[in-house]
Structure formats: structure tokens, C-alpha cells
Write a protein that holds these residues in place. Structure first.
Motif, PDB file in Angstrom:
ATOM      1  N   UNK A 102      45.219  30.377  99.013  1.00 50.57           N
ATOM      2  CA  UNK A 102      46.658  30.132  98.892  1.00 50.57           C
ATOM      3  C   UNK A 102      47.061  28.793  99.487  1.00 50.57           C
ATOM      4  N   UNK A 103      46.382  28.385 100.566  1.00 51.50           N
ATOM      5  CA  UNK A 103      46.786  27.122 101.194  1.00 51.50           C
ATOM      6  C   UNK A 103      45.706  26.616 102.151  1.00 51.50           C
ATOM      7  N   UNK A 112      44.943  29.778 104.338  1.00 49.15           N
ATOM      8  CA  UNK A 112      45.482  31.102 104.017  1.00 49.15           C
ATOM      9  C   UNK A 112      44.782  31.553 102.746  1.00 49.15           C
ATOM     10  N   UNK A 113      44.088  32.666 102.857  1.00 49.65           N
ATOM     11  CA  UNK A 113      43.254  33.105 101.738  1.00 49.65           C
ATOM     12  C   UNK A 113      43.469  34.588 101.482  1.00 49.65           C
ATOM     13  N   UNK A 145      35.462  37.083 101.939  1.00 49.56           N
ATOM     14  CA  UNK A 145      36.031  36.893 103.283  1.00 49.56           C
ATOM     15  C   UNK A 145      36.616  38.187 103.853  1.00 49.56           C
ATOM     16  N   UNK A 146      37.197  39.022 102.991  1.00 50.60           N
ATOM     17  CA  UNK A 146      37.747  40.294 103.480  1.00 50.60           C
ATOM     18  C   UNK A 146      36.667  41.154 104.117  1.00 50.60           C
ATOM     19  N   UNK A 147      35.503  41.188 103.469  1.00 41.87           N
ATOM     20  CA  UNK A 147      34.370  41.952 104.021  1.00 41.87           C
ATOM     21  C   UNK A 147      33.874  41.309 105.310  1.00 41.87           C
ATOM     22  N   UNK A 210      42.895  44.747 104.143  1.00 49.08           N
ATOM     23  CA  UNK A 210      43.484  43.406 104.276  1.00 49.08           C
ATOM     24  C   UNK A 210      43.927  42.874 102.909  1.00 49.08           C
ATOM     25  N   UNK A 211      45.066  42.182 102.915  1.00 45.46           N
ATOM     26  CA  UNK A 211      45.525  41.568 101.666  1.00 45.46           C
ATOM     27  C   UNK A 211      45.689  40.054 101.804  1.00 45.46           C
TER      28      UNK A 211
END
Ligand code: MLT
Ligand code: ZN
Length: 468
Positions: A102-103, A112-113, A145-147, A210-211
Motif C-alpha cells: 500500500x505504501x 504498509x502492506x 508477510x502475514x505468515x 491480520x489484514x
């Protein structure tokens, strides 16, 4: 209603809310969400929600909670402890398609991911901006990245840079039931309230899904140099690690590979490892060019003093790439060399690495198993692998793993440095933690997920969650 039917009813309702194409019930498709990269046997869920937005995550957790259906969150499925295995059936909630970058905020050094973004893709994107995201689990080309955040992943660079937790400033998450939460901050400093970000990082998908992730970046090191120190035995390589640290050096990478690991690399023929090496240290130093050369030289001296047969410095970028490719493929190379393998990721104080390697070998020998040890020796984090071909050895493997776990704790270490407890290590939790501590953590879990529906069975074991 039976558990599976209940899950299918919930899946149908979720489909009506977010669109039926995002919910899979076809047996063949659903079966591909049954396992991860651990040795834990796969379990086929009733249905899979392939979320594309945070609203999809909210809808899934709201409806599943109403129907009391277990939900197993899943990133890219590269986990090593069974964390993404839908042990209790129900739904898998896959976040792989929520994957935008995202940024990248250069001035504030923040990215920001979304959680489905592949880690290696974030590396490339921030490095193109002169920045650096250090956590680098070896599966970085395929893991998400969430994992990484759910498991508090580490990787070879953790020796200098630390693990994922040190780079997560804050995040957005959804609780079982569908409540959205913003946790943490987007500033470098901040001490408001309890540090729930730190609690969520490494919670193995048991507290929230996570979102969005707010990640701290650092400046990209201008230069990296790589060397291979060759040893005639793993104990000497282990002693060299301690000597490098004692000399006040902080290489970015200090990876140790023992004889069996080198054999697997040689068998794949990916990179020429000189035959005279029966153990090696892969050393990497990064920073300003002049300092890098100096530090690498000093690390080489420490290795020679500890008994290195030779220290080879990678001259070309292609040599460095080949070395890393071989290292990153090591787990698969070992798998290719034997019919069965179980891999652990214990940690011991780094000074205990030589003894741990020797005693792991003794455990293997006593149970008729081949042992390969490699890993992040600078952190004392060893991937101890038991390998075997005869399936009748399975009970021996169980005993060997149990002995290894006990030994790691007895030596002042811990069960898992980076792969998480998941299902694989849950039976050993009590070796390391007191009943009171385990109970307190169960109570924390119940605050976030009172019905015990989110990723049941993980960390605390199969009997730990009554509701499903
Ligand atoms: C590694 O360091 O290679 C991974 O953490 C574990 C593995 O693939 O064995
Ligand atoms: Zn590792």
C-alpha cells in the motif's frame, strides 16, 4: 448438525455475503489447503474462503463464529510447524489474495502492506528505494508477510538484525466474531497501553487474522561481502561462531552446515563445496564498503584461530547467489536424500552449539537415524533434522525428537527459534513452560477467542480447545 455440515452451512452464508467464487467447496480444490511444509499430516477442511479484502475476513469470522465453526488462517502455506493445518476441519481462511503493497514511506521508513504479499517482493520493492526489510526466512520467494508475522519468522539475517517482531510497529486485525482492531502505531516510538502488537506477532493465528501490517524499514546497507569458512568438523565451526562474537564482530549472517547437510548440497550439485570441508560457516558482513572488508577479514582470522581449514571469499555476485540458492534449498535437498525427514528448530545458548550438535548426533545414532544439523548458529538456532528411509523406525523418531526437545531445554534453550510451536511441537510445550504460564496463555487466548474457534489445536495441543 454434524461439524462438517455446520461448516458447509457457514460457507454457503459467507459465499452469499462476499460472493460464491471466493468460497471453495470442491473437494479437489479444498484438498490443496490441507497441509503446509511441515511433516504434520494434512487435514482436509470442509471449505476454503479465499479472502480478497479485509471485509471478506470480517464476514468470514463473523459468520463462522455465529455457527461455531473452527477457522484456520493461512498465508502462503510455507509454515514448518503445522500452524496452517486445519486440524479441527471447518474453514480455512486464506489471505494470500489480500496482497497489496500500500505504501513505502521513505521519510518515515515505514512500509504498509497487506498480509498476502510475498516477503521477497517487499525486499525488492524497498531495496529499489534504498531501504531494507531485514527479516529473510529462507522461503522468502514463496512465504507471505502475514505468515511471517503470525510465526514471528527469523532467518539468516536475524543474527545482526533480529526477527520479524522487531520490524512490526502495528497492524490491523480482525478477531473471531468479526471485530476489527487497529493495534500499535506508525511511529518509530510509542508506549501507549499494553504492547498488543508484540503479543499478536508470533501468536500463530490463534488470536486474530491480520489484514494490514505496518513495518519498520532501515537503510539499505551499501555493501555485502560473503565468505565460506571450511572446517574439518562441526564442533570447530561452532567454536568459530563463539570466537567471532567474542571478537566483537556482528556479521549479518553466521550460518553453520554440518557434514550431512553438505552431502545433501553436493548431491544436488548446485554449488561446488570443496571436498575437504566436512562442516562450514557461511558468513556475511554488510555495511559501509571499507568496514565490510575489514570485518570479514577479522571474522576469517577468528575462524582460522578456531581451526578453519580454509576461508574462501566470494568474488562474484554470481558465486554469492549460488551459495544462497544452495542454502535456501537445503531443507528440500535433505528431503530428496531420504524418504523421511523431521526438522526441528531448537535454540541453545550460542556457546552450547558444538555440544548440541554432538549430542544430537548421539541421539540419532542411538535410534538408528541419520542426523543433519544446520542453521542460524550465530543465534544458537539449529535446524536439527532426523532422516530415515525405513518406515518401521517411526517410533524411534518420536523418541529421538522427545529427547532432543528435553535436551534443548536442559541446555538452557528453547523449543522453537522461528518456526513456531504449531501442532508439531505442542506436545513438548510443558518441557519448557510451567503449568501456570501455559494456563495464563490459555486465558489470554480465551479473551480474544472465547469459543476457541480460531486455529484450534495450535500451541496448546489438540485437547486445548473445547468448542470444536
Ligand atoms: C531454514 O533456515 O532453512 C528454514 O528456517 C528451515 C528449513 O527450511 O529447514
Ligand atoms: Zn531457519
Amino acid at each position: 448438525m454434524l461439524r462438517r455440515e455446520r461448516a458447509l452451512v457457514a460457507a454457503a452464508e459467507i459465499g452469499r455475503r462476499i460472493g460464491p467464487s471466493r468460497v471453495l467447496t470442491d473437494e479437489e480444490l479444498v484438498a490443496s489447503y490441507a497441509g503446509d511444509e511441515s511433516e504434520v499430516p494434512p487435514v482436509i477442511p470442509a471449505a476454503v474462503v479465499r479472502a480478497e479484502t479485509s471485509d471478506d475476513v470480517v464476514a468470514t469470522l463473523e459468520v463462522a463464529s455465529q455457527h461455531e465453526v473452527p477457522v484456520t488462517p493461512r498465508g502462503a502455506g510455507t509454515g514448518k510447524s503445522g500452524g496452517a493445518i486445519p486440524d479441527h476441519g471447518g474453514l480455512v481462511l486464506a489471505t494470500q489474495r489480500i496482497a497489496r503493497l500500500k505504501q513505502i514511506d521513505r521519510a518515515n521508513r515505514i512500509a504498509i502492506v497487506e498480509p498476502g504479499m510475498i516477503t521477497g517482493e517487499l525486499h525488492a520493492a524497498v531495496e529499489a528505494e534504498g531501504l531494507f526489510y531485514p527479516p529473510d526466512p529462507n522461503s522468502l520467494e514463496s512465504c507471505a508477510l502475514g505468515g511471517n508475522v503470525a510465526e514471528n519468522a527469523g532467518g539468516p539475517r536475524a543474527f545482526k538484525y533480529g526477527v520479524t517482531r522487531e520490524y512490526v510497529l502495528g497492524l490491523e486485525a480482525v478477531l473471531m466474531g468479526g471485530q476489527r482492531l487497529s493495534v500499535g502505531r506508525r511511529t518509530v516510538k510509542g508506549v501507549t497501553g499494553y504492547d498488543l502488537t508484540a503479543l499478536f506477532v508470533g501468536s500463530e493465528g490463534t488470536l486474530a487474522v491480520f489484514t494490514e501490517l505496518w513495518l519498520r524499514l532501515v537503510p539499505r546497507p551499501p555493501r555485502t561481502a560473503t565468505a565460506l569458512a571450511l572446517f574439518s568438523d562441526a564442533a570447530a565451526a561452532g567454536r568459530a561462531v563463539a570466537a567471532i562474537v567474542a571478537a566483537g564482530l556482528t556479521p549479518s549472517v553466521l550460518e553453520l552446515l554440518d557434514e550431512e547437510s553438505l552431502a545433501a548440497i553436493r548431491a544436488r550439485g548446485a554449488v561446488p563445496v570443496p571436498a575437504r570441508a566436512t562442516a562450514l560457516l557461511l558468513i556475511e558482513v554488510d555495511g559501509e564498503a571499507e568496514l565490510v572488508e575489514l570485518e570479514l577479514e577479522r571474522a576469517a582470522e577468528a575462524c582460522e584461530a578456531a581451526g578453519a581449514v580454509e576461508v574462501l571469499v566470494a568474488q562474484e555476485a554470481s558465486q554469492r547467489r549460488a551459495l544462497w540458492a544452495a542454502r535456501r534449498e537445503l531443507s528440500r535437498s535433505l528431503k530428496a536424500a531420504h524418504l523421511h525427514k523431521i526438522a526441528e528448530d531448537i535454540v541453545v545458548p550460542r556457546t552450547a552449539v558444538p555440544e548440541m550438535i554432538a549430542r544430537t548426533r548421539e541421539i540419532g545414532r542411538a535410534h538408528g537415524l541419520v542426523v543433519a544439523t544446520y542453521g542460524h548458529a550465530g543465534d544458537g538456532n539449529l535446524h536439527s533434522n532426523f532422516l530415515w528411509d525405513d518406515p518401521s523406525l517411526s517410533p524411534e523418531v518420536e523418541r529421538a525428537v522427545e529427547e532432543l526437545m528435553r535436551l534443548a531445554v536442559e541446555m538452557g534453550g528453547t523449543l522453537s527459534g522461528e518456526h513456531g510451536i504449531g501442532l508439531q511441537k505442542a506436545p513438548f510445550l510443558a518441557y519448557e513452560q510451567s503449568p501456570q504460564l501455559i494456563d495464563l496463555q490459555r486465558q489470554v487466548k480465551a479473551v480474544f477467542d472465547p469459543k476457541g474457534l480460531l486455529n484450534p489445536g495450535k500451541i496448546f495441543g489438540r485437547s486445548g480447545h473445547g468448542a470444536c
